[in-house]
Scaffold this motif. Structure first.
Motif, short mmCIF file in Angstrom:
data_model
loop_
_atom_site.label_atom_id
_atom_site.label_comp_id
_atom_site.label_asym_id
_atom_site.label_seq_id
_atom_site.Cartn_x
_atom_site.Cartn_y
_atom_site.Cartn_z
N ALA A 155 4.17 -9.35 58.95
CA ALA A 155 3.38 -8.82 60.14
C ALA A 155 2.24 -9.49 60.74
O ALA A 155 1.97 -9.38 62.09
CB ALA A 155 2.37 -7.68 58.79
N GLY A 156 2.19 -10.56 59.84
CA GLY A 156 0.82 -11.66 61.56
C GLY A 156 1.33 -12.55 61.73
O GLY A 156 3.00 -13.07 61.86
N HIS A 157 0.96 -13.47 62.34
CA HIS A 157 1.58 -13.88 63.65
C HIS A 157 0.35 -14.79 63.76
O HIS A 157 -1.36 -14.79 63.95
CB HIS A 157 1.71 -13.67 64.87
N PRO A 158 0.31 -16.72 64.08
CA PRO A 158 -0.72 -17.22 64.61
C PRO A 158 -1.47 -17.02 65.62
O PRO A 158 -1.30 -16.07 66.60
CB PRO A 158 0.03 -18.67 65.22
N LEU A 159 -2.68 -16.78 65.57
CA LEU A 159 -3.79 -15.93 66.44
C LEU A 159 -3.67 -18.22 67.47
O LEU A 159 -3.79 -19.53 67.07
CB LEU A 159 -5.05 -16.37 65.96
N ASN A 185 -5.04 -18.83 60.45
CA ASN A 185 -3.59 -19.83 60.88
C ASN A 185 -3.22 -20.72 60.04
O ASN A 185 -1.91 -21.40 59.51
CB ASN A 185 -3.81 -20.87 61.80
N GLU A 186 -4.30 -21.78 59.18
CA GLU A 186 -3.84 -22.14 58.06
C GLU A 186 -2.92 -21.60 56.86
O GLU A 186 -1.94 -22.08 56.31
CB GLU A 186 -5.13 -22.32 57.16
N ALA A 230 -14.14 -20.01 62.31
CA ALA A 230 -13.34 -20.71 60.96
C ALA A 230 -12.92 -19.34 61.16
O ALA A 230 -11.51 -19.96 59.63
CB ALA A 230 -15.41 -20.82 60.33
N ALA A 231 -12.84 -17.98 60.76
CA ALA A 231 -11.89 -17.02 61.04
C ALA A 231 -10.81 -17.11 61.28
O ALA A 231 -8.80 -17.18 60.54
CB ALA A 231 -12.02 -15.41 61.13
N LEU A 281 -15.62 -18.37 71.78
CA LEU A 281 -15.63 -18.02 70.33
C LEU A 281 -17.04 -18.50 69.64
O LEU A 281 -17.73 -19.23 69.82
CB LEU A 281 -15.03 -17.83 69.47
N SER A 282 -17.71 -17.45 68.78
CA SER A 282 -18.44 -18.08 67.90
C SER A 282 -18.30 -18.42 66.72
O SER A 282 -16.78 -18.95 66.68
CB SER A 282 -19.01 -16.70 66.80
N ASP A 283 -18.77 -19.49 65.94
CA ASP A 283 -18.28 -20.63 64.88
C ASP A 283 -17.73 -19.56 64.11
O ASP A 283 -17.00 -20.19 63.10
CB ASP A 283 -20.10 -21.25 64.16
#
Length: 61
Positions: A24-28, A50-51, A44-45, A38-40
């Motif tokens: 279901a997921g994919h790299p952002l 991705n990790e 981080a999210a 983007l905010s910090d």
């Protein structure tokens, strides 16, 4: 009765076909312009997402 059917259809539209994070997921990958705004917390999210994909699914940077 119509309300029940309408609610059932709406809820059915929210379900997924299932599957693992890797299916279901994919790299952002934000663009440079997006990354600049983007905010910090968002960075981080995205990094955590991705990790996780790299560890579980073998995604490459």
């Amino acid at each position: 009765m119509v309300k029940i059917i309408a609610l059932s259809l709406l809820l059915a539209g929210c379900t997924t076909s299932g599957g693992s994070f890797c299916v279901a997921g994919h790299p952002l990958r934000p663009t440079r312009a997006e990354a600049a705004t983007l905010s910090d917390a968002s960075v981080a999210a995205i990094l955590a997402h991705n990790e996780k994909g790299q560890k579980l699914c073998g995604w490459r940077p």
